[in-house]
Design a protein around this motif. Structure first.
Motif, mmCIF file in Angstrom:
data_model
loop_
_atom_site.group_PDB
_atom_site.id
_atom_site.type_symbol
_atom_site.label_atom_id
_atom_site.label_comp_id
_atom_site.label_asym_id
_atom_site.label_seq_id
_atom_site.Cartn_x
_atom_site.Cartn_y
_atom_site.Cartn_z
ATOM 1 N N LEU A 115 -6.411 13.142 -5.849
ATOM 2 C CA LEU A 115 -5.577 12.172 -5.129
ATOM 3 C C LEU A 115 -5.941 10.735 -5.499
ATOM 4 N N ALA A 143 0.827 -1.211 0.000
ATOM 5 C CA ALA A 143 0.000 0.000 0.000
ATOM 6 C C ALA A 143 0.860 1.259 0.000
ATOM 7 N N ARG A 194 -0.626 3.261 -9.427
ATOM 8 C CA ARG A 194 -0.547 1.834 -9.112
ATOM 9 C C ARG A 194 -0.885 0.970 -10.330
ATOM 10 N N TYR A 208 3.318 1.990 -1.773
ATOM 11 C CA TYR A 208 3.747 2.434 -3.104
ATOM 12 C C TYR A 208 2.591 3.182 -3.754
ATOM 13 N N VAL A 215 3.330 9.027 -3.593
ATOM 14 C CA VAL A 215 3.358 10.281 -2.842
ATOM 15 C C VAL A 215 4.782 10.691 -2.455
ATOM 16 N N TYR A 275 -3.531 7.958 -7.248
ATOM 17 C CA TYR A 275 -3.263 6.616 -6.713
ATOM 18 C C TYR A 275 -3.550 5.553 -7.768
#
Lengths: 489, 485
Positions: free
Chosen positions: B336, B319, B344, B321, B324, B340
């Motif tokens: 945000l 999590a 990912r 990675y 940020v 993410y």
């Protein structure tokens, strides 16, 4: 202010509602370093200056428990008369947010370090016991700053990883006043223990407030709403007041209350829905495999118990016995450890009752006025005791004492020295007083006649004249006695 | 000394200490080999300049009292190395340069070794063939069509191809032992907690363990001694006195009781594996050991248990990675959440995503009890099977893998068949035990096959001794031809 009977209810058209409140208090553990890293916990550093590789969750970093934080939690548990669990487990609470570097918060979920306990509140309508459900250790998150830039969010990780104690109460609170008393009591206990500084401005003490309402007499709890992260007692009280009324209104309209998480808007003085139960996070708790279960030796717990300081409830009991204070006085004087220490020092050197009266009156008023607390009072306990003793012995009158007090505040000087140098000693020699009184009486023959004719109010006039003549130094009690005698004669 | 690089670490150390060769000459020889072996794709990063400098430094002031005096070593790219890019085989760490060394690599450097380069591996160590790496698959020196095993495939390939005198890998479900078996090399997964996990990119914290990969059992003992040891920065590290595995290595195993678990004879196991196992038993018997039939009844649940526990922990471990603070960050996305998602999605490969999804699922509310909690209970039963058996035996002998190295691409579209390759290695991780894989024979095609020795917790010395005895008596010869150079 004092009420004989509990009377906090919300009145609706269809009945009277009781407000049920439970608190989850987040108290920052007083420790030099964070819960799982060696970074400093000092408040007020520049952003991201107290962040280790662990706090910022770099690859391969591992948490190592800070023993002092564990001890602090145990001390707090003992101070709350709670069961200390010899076996507890750290879990991961998984969610994504920019100020949560690991992508999970290390917390204790199913097996907390401290179990059930209780806190005693002194309410005007008697003492009330509030149950503690549990206390667990967890990491704080960092801080997202949204207002520094129009299009970016900044993250400060100084708080990230700082140890918090989450203290969960049972739903035993019934009014904003009880919440006020509860938070203050928790704060007092933790400050006595030295486990949390209780500084709400710096965020050391925050609470999630659970509120529900039910008709008076109902056995079943209503549906509760949780108001997140309220950081002052005043806001907690305002939020509860608003929330209770909102819920009663809904019920009165025949509507249902959604179990949800709400935010308190301090500017608008209202709570707003943050997320409903359906949108609630699935935190996917599981035991953190990087940490072994926390096993506490009974000896460690026993040793910590032995080394606990005297706690406010015990101290209050002792103060009422040893210093013959009433319950109200004892409560006030034990509310802060520093205050109680100051009082004890003063009481040992002077009159214990008079010391309490003067501390709670003039001393507190002055401190309050100057925005000081007892530990940086301009008047030392020793000097204050001398002042009290000077009053008690009749060396100075109460009125003169107030003047001496003022000078002490300004100069920090010893009261004896002030009284000497300014000639403020009380005139208690009966012969001298009689001389002065006769002088006054001889100048006011007409008033003596009026007095004797029944205008008794004039007695005050004579006293005033004597005081004026003596420069305020005439012993009031003796003056009264002698004046009465002479007026009769 | 033209052939120095095909010697064992122990022999090389002798040459260094007796000044038959300098550290610089040795390092140059490996650099030459590495430059000629680019086809194998074993390296993600090389640190030649730094290595040459360190070699010179050693030669100027040799300290021959150390376990790894003047030895250049390449290590799996899962170990963080100070100021050297550390990728974990992933795009999401493609640009990550740690400011710190893992405890294990630091231990190696403190014992006189220095870094030669970082070795390819499956992305976040998730794979059994080194085909999930963002940096491309690694080729087995045994044959250009074969996988080197995984996840420590770069390590096994580099070792077998004489690109490093020894190396280290990590083993979460077989990631050291299976690649060792596939390349005819020795690999040891130590007892959980013997080697610090600090500074190793985490896959599944309760299973991950670093260990040596070497050409011989003696080398394995030397490397284990150098890399292991208590570390207060890892709460799961075992605090015990350091052992001297290499000094205490002996081949006398007379009277030892060796358990043979019946559950390891699986359906459709190639005859050659069975024959290898028989060969191992025979050697042990001839050396005076006693074979004991044992049962590990919960073995069949090990793989499903592993594929709940490991992904669950991985889903949480990975999590961090999120783009940020470090590593890859997608430039796409308006807020945000989108940042993410894009970071990912672009940063992780398919196998990693698959395991994050599985892990997230088994921890979800409503499924936790049925999957994760149950898996933890089964894990205890698997551990108990071993505990019970170790009341009767000193060590357990099994094949390392159910087959020799498979072909590149053969299993990439069938994750379950890929997972099944770890069927003999996974139970050991679940039980936290040490296990050694050593080459003991070849199949018909001349591909190496490995035997696995499982020991009691912290009984590394014993399985090393047994392995040492087998090594001396099994007549295994590496048949790798340097077809790539």
């Amino acid at each position: 202010m004092s009420k004989e009977k509990f009377d906090y209810f919300v009145e609706g058209d269809k009945g009277k509602y009781e407000v049920v409140i439970g608190l989850e208090v987040h108290a920052q553990v007083l420790s030099n370093s964070k819960l799982f890293s060696g970074s400093s916990t000092k408040f007020g550093a520049d952003p991201n200056k107290q962040v280790s590789l662990i706090d910022s969750a770099f690859p391969g970093m591992l948490p190592v428990i800070n023993e002092e934080c564990v001890k602090q939690a145990v001390r707090t548990g003992l101070g709350l008369n709670a069961k200390i669990n010899n076996f507890s487990v750290f879990d991961r609470k998984n969610y994504f947010y920019a100020d949560l570097p690991q992508g999970y918060q290390i917390s204790q979920y199913k097996k907390p370090i401290v179990g059930e306990g209780k806190v005693l509140l002194d309410m005007p309508y008697g003492s009330k016991e509030i149950g503690i459900e549990r206390l667990h250790l967890e990491q704080d998150a960092g801080k997202s700053i949204h207002d520094m830039d129009p299009s970016n969010t900044y993250v400060d990780l100084n708080r990230s990883g700082i140890a918090l104690m989450e203290i969960v109460s049972k739903p035993d609170l019934r009014s904003p006043d009880e919440v006020n008393a509860y938070i203050k009591k928790l704060r007092t206990i933790m400050r006595y223990l030295g486990t949390c500084d209780g500084n709400m401005q710096e965020g050391s003490l925050r609470a999630d407030v659970n509120v529900s309402v039910r008709k008076v007499g109902d056995k079943k709890f209503g549906t509760r709403c949780e108001i997140k992260n309220v950081n002052s007692i005043k806001f907690m009280q305002m939020a509860i007041e608003y929330e209770a009324n909102r819920q009663v209104e809904l019920l009165e309209e025949g509507k249902e209350i959604d179990q949800e998480t709400r935010l308190f808007d301090t500017k608008k003085n209202e709570t707003r829905s943050m997320r409903s139960k359906e949108d609630a996070h699935d935190y996917r708790y599981f035991p953190d495999p990087d940490l072994l279960p926390l096993k506490l030796e009974q000896k460690l717990i026993d040793d910590l118990k032995k080394s606990l300081p005297e706690l406010p409830d015990n101290k209050k009991e002792r103060f009422t016995q040893e210093y013959e204070l009433n319950s109200y006085e004892a409560n006030v004087l034990v509310s802060e450890k520093e205050i109680s220490d100051y009082y004890e020092e003063v009481a040992k050197l002077s009159d214990k009752k008079l010391a309490a009266t003067w501390m709670m009156g003039d001393l507190f008023a002055m401190l309050n006025d100057k925005g000081l607390n007892i530990s940086n009072s301009p008047i030392s306990a020793k000097n204050f005791a001398e002042l009290v003793q000077s009053i008690k012995s009749g060396e100075i009158s109460g009125r003169i004492a107030k003047e001496v007090f003022e000078i002490m505040v300004e100069s920090g000087d010893n009261p004896k020295k002030i009284i000497e140098s300014k000639g403020m000693k009380q005139q208690s020699d009966p012969k001298e007083l009689e001389k002065m009184i006769n002088e006054i009486l001889s100048k006011n023959k007409d008033k003596i006649d009026q007095y004797k004719a029944g205008k008794e109010k004039l007695f005050g006039f004579f006293v005033g004249q004597v005081m004026k003549l003596s420069g305020g130094k005439a012993n009031p009690q003796l003056t009264n006695e002698i004046l009465k005698k002479l007026l009769k004669g | 000394m033209s052939n120095i690089t095909n010697r064992s670490l122990n022999e090389i150390l002798e040459s260094i200490k007796s000044k038959k060769i300098s550290s610089l000459e040795l390092t140059q020889a490996y650099i030459k080999n590495i430059e000629n072996a680019k086809k194998l794709n074993a390296f993600v990063t090389t640190t030649f300049d730094q290595a040459l400098e360190n070699a010179k430094k050693f030669d100027n002031k040799p300290n021959n009292e150390q376990l790894l005096s003047g030895i250049p070593l390449a290590v799996k790219d899962l170990f963080c190395t100070e100021n050297v890019k550390t990728t974990a085989g992933s795009n999401i760490l493609n640009n990550f340069i740690p400011s710190y060394d893992s405890t294990v690599t630091k231990n190696l450097w403190d014992n006189g070794a220095f870094l030669l380069g970082k070795l390819n591996c499956d992305e976040f160590a998730m794979g059994s063939s080194n085909e999930t790496s963002f940096f491309g698959n690694v080729i087995n020196p045994v044959g250009n069509h074969l996988v080197p095993g995984g996840s420590s495939g770069g390590s096994s390939s580099a070792l077998a191809a004489d690109l490093t005198p020894a190396t280290i890998g990590t083993d979460t479900g077989g990631s050291i032992r299976q690649p060792a078996s596939f390349t005819g090399t020795v690999g040891l997964k130590p007892t959980y907690g013997l080697c610090s996990r600090w500074g190793i990119v985490a896959f599944a914290s309760s299973l991950d363990q670093a260990g040596p990969m070497t050409k011989t059992v003696t080398d394995c003992a030397i490397m284990l001694e150098a890399m292991s040891g208590f570390d207060e920065k890892d709460s799961t590290s075992i605090n015990k006195k350091k052992e001297t595995y290499s000094k205490d290595l002996k081949d006398n195993i007379k009277g030892l009781k060796i358990g043979i678990p019946k559950e390891y004879r699986v359906d459709n196991m190639p005859k050659e594996i069975d024959e290898l196992w028989e060969k191992g038993k025979k050697i042990l018997k001839n050396l005076g050991a006693q074979l004991v039939d044992i049962s590990l009844p919960h073995t069949k649940y090990a793989l499903p248990t592993y594929y709940i526990v490991a992904p669950a922990e991985a889903s949480s471990n990975l999590a961090r990675y999120d783009g940020v603070r470090y590593g890859y960050r997608s430039q796409k996305g308006k807020d945000l959440i989108e940042m993410y998602e894009n970071t990912r999605s672009e940063g992780f490969g398919d196998e990693v995503k698959r395991r994050i999804l599985i892990g997230t699922y088994v921890l979800s509310s409503g499924y936790y009890d049925a999957y994760y909690l149950k898996a933890q209970k089964v894990r205890q039963l698997i551990k108990k099977d071993f505990d019970d058996s170790f009341m009767k035996v000193d060590a357990i002998l099994t094949p390392s893998t159910p087959s020799s190295a498979f072909k590149i691409g053969e299993k990439t579209n069938d994750p379950v068949s890929m997972y099944l390759n770890d069927i003999f290695t996974v139970p050991v991780n679940l039980a936290g035990l040490p296990a050694l894989s050593l080459p003991a024979g070849l199949d018909k095609q001349g591909h190496p096959l490995g035997l696995q020795l499982i020991g009691k917790a912290l009984d590394e010395q014993k399985i090393l001794n047994i392995g040492y005895a087998i090594e001396k008596n099994c007549g295994y010869k590496n048949k790798i031809k340097k077809w790539w150079s």
